[in-house]
Motif scaffolding. Structure first.
Motif, PDB file in Angstrom:
ATOM      1  N   PRO A  15      46.404  42.815  38.745  1.00  0.00           N
ATOM      2  CA  PRO A  15      47.755  42.381  39.848  1.00  0.00           C
ATOM      3  C   PRO A  15      48.827  41.736  40.089  1.00  0.00           C
ATOM      4  N   VAL A  16      48.956  41.208  38.461  1.00  0.00           N
ATOM      5  CA  VAL A  16      50.063  40.284  38.312  1.00  0.00           C
ATOM      6  C   VAL A  16      50.849  41.421  37.156  1.00  0.00           C
ATOM      7  N   GLY A  17      50.665  42.001  36.513  1.00  0.00           N
ATOM      8  CA  GLY A  17      50.741  42.456  35.620  1.00  0.00           C
ATOM      9  C   GLY A  17      51.479  44.278  36.078  1.00  0.00           C
ATOM     10  N   VAL A  34      49.938  48.720  29.430  1.00  0.00           N
ATOM     11  CA  VAL A  34      49.094  49.115  28.642  1.00  0.00           C
ATOM     12  C   VAL A  34      47.460  48.358  29.693  1.00  0.00           C
ATOM     13  N   ASP A  35      46.438  49.106  29.539  1.00  0.00           N
ATOM     14  CA  ASP A  35      45.459  48.218  29.631  1.00  0.00           C
ATOM     15  C   ASP A  35      43.896  48.833  29.498  1.00  0.00           C
ATOM     16  N   ALA A  36      43.416  47.881  28.995  1.00  0.00           N
ATOM     17  CA  ALA A  36      42.569  48.593  28.630  1.00  0.00           C
ATOM     18  C   ALA A  36      41.340  49.201  29.114  1.00  0.00           C
ATOM     19  N   LEU A  37      41.035  49.040  30.566  1.00  0.00           N
ATOM     20  CA  LEU A  37      40.611  49.901  31.352  1.00  0.00           C
ATOM     21  C   LEU A  37      41.226  51.196  32.042  1.00  0.00           C
ATOM     22  N   GLY A  42      42.840  45.118  37.319  1.00  0.00           N
ATOM     23  CA  GLY A  42      42.629  43.425  36.614  1.00  0.00           C
ATOM     24  C   GLY A  42      40.980  43.216  37.333  1.00  0.00           C
ATOM     25  N   GLN A  43      41.193  41.566  37.271  1.00  0.00           N
ATOM     26  CA  GLN A  43      39.704  41.080  38.272  1.00  0.00           C
ATOM     27  C   GLN A  43      39.619  41.967  39.603  1.00  0.00           C
ATOM     28  N   CYS A  44      40.341  42.057  40.168  1.00  0.00           N
ATOM     29  CA  CYS A  44      40.089  42.649  42.115  1.00  0.00           C
ATOM     30  C   CYS A  44      39.629  44.118  41.373  1.00  0.00           C
ATOM     31  N   LEU A  47      35.751  43.184  39.627  1.00  0.00           N
ATOM     32  CA  LEU A  47      34.471  42.290  39.928  1.00  0.00           C
ATOM     33  C   LEU A  47      34.594  42.085  41.435  1.00  0.00           C
ATOM     34  N   TYR A  48      35.529  42.192  41.934  1.00  0.00           N
ATOM     35  CA  TYR A  48      35.640  42.204  43.216  1.00  0.00           C
ATOM     36  C   TYR A  48      36.243  43.240  43.934  1.00  0.00           C
ATOM     37  N   PRO A  49      35.990  44.266  44.454  1.00  0.00           N
ATOM     38  CA  PRO A  49      36.842  45.581  45.102  1.00  0.00           C
ATOM     39  C   PRO A  49      36.472  44.894  46.684  1.00  0.00           C
ATOM     40  N   TYR A  54      41.904  36.459  51.400  1.00  0.00           N
ATOM     41  CA  TYR A  54      42.878  35.615  52.743  1.00  0.00           C
ATOM     42  C   TYR A  54      43.860  35.526  52.194  1.00  0.00           C
ATOM     43  N   ASP A  55      44.563  35.118  50.851  1.00  0.00           N
ATOM     44  CA  ASP A  55      45.483  34.719  50.781  1.00  0.00           C
ATOM     45  C   ASP A  55      47.063  34.664  50.159  1.00  0.00           C
ATOM     46  N   ILE A  56      46.780  36.168  50.041  1.00  0.00           N
ATOM     47  CA  ILE A  56      48.249  36.861  50.332  1.00  0.00           C
ATOM     48  C   ILE A  56      49.209  36.878  50.883  1.00  0.00           C
ATOM     49  N   LEU A  91      43.237  49.329  23.853  1.00  0.00           N
ATOM     50  CA  LEU A  91      43.504  47.832  24.192  1.00  0.00           C
ATOM     51  C   LEU A  91      44.903  47.573  22.804  1.00  0.00           C
ATOM     52  N   VAL A  92      45.369  46.574  23.084  1.00  0.00           N
ATOM     53  CA  VAL A  92      46.888  46.477  22.977  1.00  0.00           C
ATOM     54  C   VAL A  92      46.024  45.330  21.982  1.00  0.00           C
ATOM     55  N   SER A  93      45.748  45.429  20.335  1.00  0.00           N
ATOM     56  CA  SER A  93      45.139  45.219  19.540  1.00  0.00           C
ATOM     57  C   SER A  93      46.527  44.287  18.307  1.00  0.00           C
ATOM     58  N   ALA A 124      42.347  37.015  31.870  1.00  0.00           N
ATOM     59  CA  ALA A 124      40.918  35.775  30.888  1.00  0.00           C
ATOM     60  C   ALA A 124      40.086  37.409  29.724  1.00  0.00           C
ATOM     61  N   GLY A 125      41.289  38.566  29.642  1.00  0.00           N
ATOM     62  CA  GLY A 125      40.793  38.825  28.391  1.00  0.00           C
ATOM     63  C   GLY A 125      40.782  40.132  28.567  1.00  0.00           C
ATOM     64  N   ALA A 126      40.801  40.899  27.929  1.00  0.00           N
ATOM     65  CA  ALA A 126      40.390  42.867  27.935  1.00  0.00           C
ATOM     66  C   ALA A 126      39.117  43.225  28.998  1.00  0.00           C
ATOM     67  N   PHE A 127      39.039  44.025  30.091  1.00  0.00           N
ATOM     68  CA  PHE A 127      37.537  43.931  29.858  1.00  0.00           C
ATOM     69  C   PHE A 127      37.334  45.425  29.665  1.00  0.00           C
ATOM     70  N   VAL A 128      36.021  45.041  28.698  1.00  0.00           N
ATOM     71  CA  VAL A 128      35.517  46.165  28.001  1.00  0.00           C
ATOM     72  C   VAL A 128      34.094  45.997  28.417  1.00  0.00           C
ATOM     73  N   GLY A 318      50.618  34.977  35.145  1.00  0.00           N
ATOM     74  CA  GLY A 318      49.049  35.312  34.960  1.00  0.00           C
ATOM     75  C   GLY A 318      47.601  34.665  35.170  1.00  0.00           C
ATOM     76  N   ASP A 319      47.070  34.618  35.093  1.00  0.00           N
ATOM     77  CA  ASP A 319      45.619  34.069  34.311  1.00  0.00           C
ATOM     78  C   ASP A 319      45.735  33.587  33.079  1.00  0.00           C
ATOM     79  N   ILE A 320      46.295  34.131  32.009  1.00  0.00           N
ATOM     80  CA  ILE A 320      46.435  34.282  30.594  1.00  0.00           C
ATOM     81  C   ILE A 320      47.124  32.721  30.414  1.00  0.00           C
ATOM     82  N   LEU A 329      45.824  31.752  41.221  1.00  0.00           N
ATOM     83  CA  LEU A 329      46.139  32.528  41.812  1.00  0.00           C
ATOM     84  C   LEU A 329      46.597  33.500  42.031  1.00  0.00           C
ATOM     85  N   ILE A 330      46.515  34.635  42.612  1.00  0.00           N
ATOM     86  CA  ILE A 330      47.341  35.989  42.116  1.00  0.00           C
ATOM     87  C   ILE A 330      48.877  35.415  43.207  1.00  0.00           C
ATOM     88  N   VAL A 331      48.786  34.869  43.949  1.00  0.00           N
ATOM     89  CA  VAL A 331      50.181  34.239  44.404  1.00  0.00           C
ATOM     90  C   VAL A 331      50.859  33.634  43.448  1.00  0.00           C
TER      91      VAL A 331
HETATM   92  C1  LIG Z   1      35.090  37.202  42.292  1.00  0.00           C
HETATM   93  C2  LIG Z   1      36.858  36.483  42.384  1.00  0.00           C
HETATM   94  C3  LIG Z   1      37.670  36.031  43.659  1.00  0.00           C
HETATM   95  C4  LIG Z   1      38.536  35.520  43.412  1.00  0.00           C
HETATM   96  N1  LIG Z   1      39.794  35.817  44.904  1.00  0.00           N
HETATM   97  C5  LIG Z   1      40.812  35.687  44.905  1.00  0.00           C
HETATM   98  C6  LIG Z   1      41.731  35.269  46.013  1.00  0.00           C
HETATM   99  O1  LIG Z   1      41.283  35.316  47.573  1.00  0.00           O
HETATM  100  N2  LIG Z   1      42.913  34.964  45.990  1.00  0.00           N
HETATM  101  C7  LIG Z   1      43.445  34.803  44.565  1.00  0.00           C
HETATM  102  O2  LIG Z   1      44.489  34.393  44.562  1.00  0.00           O
HETATM  103  N3  LIG Z   1      42.573  34.603  43.335  1.00  0.00           N
HETATM  104  C8  LIG Z   1      41.649  34.764  43.248  1.00  0.00           C
HETATM  105  N4  LIG Z   1      41.086  35.283  42.241  1.00  0.00           N
HETATM  106  C9  LIG Z   1      41.659  35.037  41.516  1.00  0.00           C
HETATM  107  C10 LIG Z   1      42.549  36.065  40.961  1.00  0.00           C
HETATM  108  O3  LIG Z   1      41.579  37.473  40.687  1.00  0.00           O
HETATM  109  C11 LIG Z   1      43.364  36.148  39.853  1.00  0.00           C
HETATM  110  O4  LIG Z   1      43.698  35.106  39.873  1.00  0.00           O
HETATM  111  C12 LIG Z   1      43.867  37.381  38.913  1.00  0.00           C
HETATM  112  O5  LIG Z   1      43.672  38.908  39.124  1.00  0.00           O
HETATM  113  C13 LIG Z   1      44.603  37.128  38.215  1.00  0.00           C
HETATM  114  O6  LIG Z   1      45.528  38.164  37.297  1.00  0.00           O
HETATM  115  P1  LIG Z   1      45.943  38.764  35.839  1.00  0.00           P
HETATM  116  O7  LIG Z   1      47.018  39.972  36.314  1.00  0.00           O
HETATM  117  O8  LIG Z   1      46.965  37.878  35.696  1.00  0.00           O
HETATM  118  O9  LIG Z   1      44.904  39.125  35.337  1.00  0.00           O
HETATM  119  P2  LIG Z   1      43.801  40.799  35.647  1.00  0.00           P
HETATM  120  O10 LIG Z   1      42.775  40.382  36.495  1.00  0.00           O
HETATM  121  O11 LIG Z   1      42.251  39.861  34.891  1.00  0.00           O
HETATM  122  O12 LIG Z   1      44.020  41.681  34.528  1.00  0.00           O
HETATM  123  C14 LIG Z   1      44.610  41.766  32.917  1.00  0.00           C
HETATM  124  C15 LIG Z   1      43.970  42.644  32.753  1.00  0.00           C
HETATM  125  O13 LIG Z   1      44.835  42.804  31.951  1.00  0.00           O
HETATM  126  C16 LIG Z   1      43.338  43.662  30.981  1.00  0.00           C
HETATM  127  N5  LIG Z   1      43.952  43.089  29.137  1.00  0.00           N
HETATM  128  C17 LIG Z   1      43.967  41.938  28.949  1.00  0.00           C
HETATM  129  N6  LIG Z   1      43.993  41.777  27.114  1.00  0.00           N
HETATM  130  C18 LIG Z   1      44.681  43.520  27.342  1.00  0.00           C
HETATM  131  C19 LIG Z   1      44.562  43.960  25.909  1.00  0.00           C
HETATM  132  N7  LIG Z   1      44.263  43.347  24.392  1.00  0.00           N
HETATM  133  N8  LIG Z   1      44.832  44.666  26.161  1.00  0.00           N
HETATM  134  C20 LIG Z   1      45.110  45.939  26.663  1.00  0.00           C
HETATM  135  N9  LIG Z   1      44.445  45.109  28.559  1.00  0.00           N
HETATM  136  C21 LIG Z   1      44.695  44.026  28.575  1.00  0.00           C
HETATM  137  C22 LIG Z   1      42.489  43.604  31.582  1.00  0.00           C
HETATM  138  O14 LIG Z   1      41.426  44.833  30.547  1.00  0.00           O
HETATM  139  C23 LIG Z   1      42.937  43.836  32.577  1.00  0.00           C
HETATM  140  O15 LIG Z   1      42.767  44.834  33.397  1.00  0.00           O
HETATM  141  C24 LIG Z   1      39.498  35.698  42.524  1.00  0.00           C
HETATM  142  C25 LIG Z   1      39.209  36.119  41.752  1.00  0.00           C
HETATM  143  C26 LIG Z   1      37.305  36.155  40.944  1.00  0.00           C
HETATM  144  C27 LIG Z   1      36.602  36.612  39.534  1.00  0.00           C
END
Ligand SMILES: Cc1cc2nc3c(=O)[nH]c(=O)nc-3n(C[C@H](O)[C@H](O)[C@H](O)COP(=O)(O)OP(=O)(O)OC[C@H]3O[C@@H](n4cnc5c(N)ncnc54)[C@H](O)[C@@H]3O)c2cc1C
Length: 373
Positions: A15-17, A34-37, A42-44, A47-49, A54-56, A91-93, A124-128, A318-320, A329-331
């Motif tokens: 979501p953040v990218g 670039v994404d590995a998926l 990402g996680q949305c 992990l929880y499509p 509720y907090d966007i 995967l960006v390597s 949290a890293g690349a989804f593999v 974002g989360d990294i 958090l996404i926001v």
């Molecule tokens: C069950 C669950 C419920 C959640 N509910 C909420 C909620 O209600 N509200 C909220 O705000 N947050 C929630 N979160 C947290 C939220 O999902 C994360 O904060 C958010 O996804 C972070 O977004 P991001 O874009 O930083 O990273 P991610 O969503 O983790 O995306 C990162 C992307 O980077 C890619 N990537 C990483 N490394 C590489 C590489 N080297 N090369 C290529 N691609 C790469 C990965 O494949 C991935 O697709 C929840 C999380 C979980 C697990």
């Protein structure tokens, strides 16, 4: 391969990218992502499509999938115009700074970018794909053991020259994808006409550690039907050993059978030519740890003015990332995108002040977004 030149490269289409693409677009900065998926979100998405969020801000309720769809829709002006280009399943390597100050960035499939700025939105890293942990199977990956990232198993096999016809196929997994493959291949098993012979496996077996599935009920019901009428064999159990025609463990002989430890306590040797596994994905920090960014407990430290790392020109959002008070958090990630975009603009347009403009009133932004009033 010649390098793709870009002012900005985003690692990760979570979501953040995705929102970073939008914010760069508003400042007139083209980018590649670039994404590995094989898809956005990402996680949305992984992990929880289907679960609610509720907090966007301004969106009282959506789902992981719904949020990703909206973000993808929001960046359409830039993806359609070609100023944002998305690359999946890579995967960006490698990341290295060149003599001219730009970064040379490589992916595991051989794509190379030269970029002025790098924005790491890697969560949290690349989804593999999760892999089978069985001695002997690792060496067979890509030859007889596959982790397909596609629901269309026939197209996947055709693209990679994987022979399905006449083969003993073992599918391991319990999700929609694994059950979908099993149904598809079982259908070809039953096809009698000659044209289908190239697709008609010798046998199809579905393996999962227990007789319960995470797939949607409709698929489970269809699988049960195939089991009942004897078209598909299901085994509750796990692979304990790979039997190849090479005595040495982990050297790539030809796989001809796997040993199974079954849930009922018995063992079986099952003839197998092709293993297709769908075991879900897990995030792996992987190469990011090697990019010289002084990680702190697997997070990248950044400033809170531009979300730039200790390496000028490399941003992390974002989360990294980590900084005092960081909340995953996404926001919070969305806020970071805005300030990182202005930080990127300082590098891409040196000496040119970036004025803050409102999407409500700016005709320049309306033109970028392709909207008219
Ligand atoms: C069950 C669950 C419920 C959640 N509910 C909420 C909620 O209600 N509200 C909220 O705000 N947050 C929630 N979160 C947290 C939220 O999902 C994360 O904060 C958010 O996804 C972070 O977004 P991001 O874009 O930083 O990273 P991610 O969503 O983790 O995306 C990162 C992307 O980077 C890619 N990537 C990483 N490394 C590489 C590489 N080297 N090369 C290529 N691609 C790469 C990965 O494949 C991935 O697709 C929840 C999380 C979980 C697990």
């Amino acid at each position: 391969m010649s390098a793709l030149e870009t002012p900005a490269l985003i690692v990760g289409a979570g979501p953040v990218g995705l929102f970073q693409v939008f914010q760069l677009g508003l400042l007139g900065i083209p980018c590649h992502v670039v994404d590995a998926l094989p898809h956005a979100g990402g996680q949305c998405a992984e992990l929880y499509p289907g679960k609610p969020i509720y907090d966007i801000p301004g969106v009282p309720a959506t789902t992981g999938r719904g949020l990703v769809e909206s973000l993808v829709e929001q960046i359409k002006p830039f993806t359609t115009a070609g100023t944002a280009q998305l690359h999946w399943g890579q995967l960006v390597s490698t990341v290295a700074r060149q003599d001219d100050g730009r970064f040379r960035v490589g992916t595991d499939t051989g794509l190379v970018f030269t970029t002025q700025t790098l924005i790491i939105a890697a969560g949290a890293g690349a989804f593999v794909p999760r892999k089978l942990r069985v001695d002997g199977l690792e060496a067979l990956e890509g030859k007889q053991v596959f982790y397909p990232d596609s629901d269309d198993i026939v197209a996947y096999a055709e693209q990679r020259g994987i022979r399905l016809g006449g083969q003993n196929i073992l599918i391991q997994g319990d999700d929609d994808r694994a059950l979908g493959w099993a149904l598809d291949l079982t259908r070809h098993l039953a096809t009698a006409h000659a044209d289908a012979a190239t697709l008609r496996p010798a046998s199809v077996t579905l393996l999962h550690r227990r007789d319960a599935f995470s797939a949607v009920p409709a698929l489970v019901a269809r699988i049960q039907q195939c089991r009942d009428d004897g078209r598909l064999r299901f085994i509750a159990g796990q692979i304990t050993r790979a039997d190849t025609d090479c005595a040495e463990v982990n050297s790539a002989g030809r796989l001809h059978a796997v040993q199974l430890a079954k849930q009922d306590g018995t063992e079986e040797s099952l003839p197998v030519d092709v293993v297709l596994a769908s075991l879900g994905v897990s995030p792996k920090l992987g190469p990011i740890a090697d990019w010289g960014l002084d990680l702190l407990r697997k997070q990248i430290p950044v400033d809170t003015e531009k979300f730039q790392t200790l390496e000028p020109g490399i941003f992390a959002i974002g989360d990294i990332n980590t900084y005092p008070g960081k909340k995953k958090l996404i926001v919070c990630g969305f806020h970071e995108c805005v300030l990182a975009a202005f930080g990127v603009a300082e590098i891409v347009f040196p000496g040119k002040p970036q004025l803050l403009q409102y999407t409500t009133t700016s005709t320049r932004l309306h033109a970028l977004l392709g909207v008219t009033h």
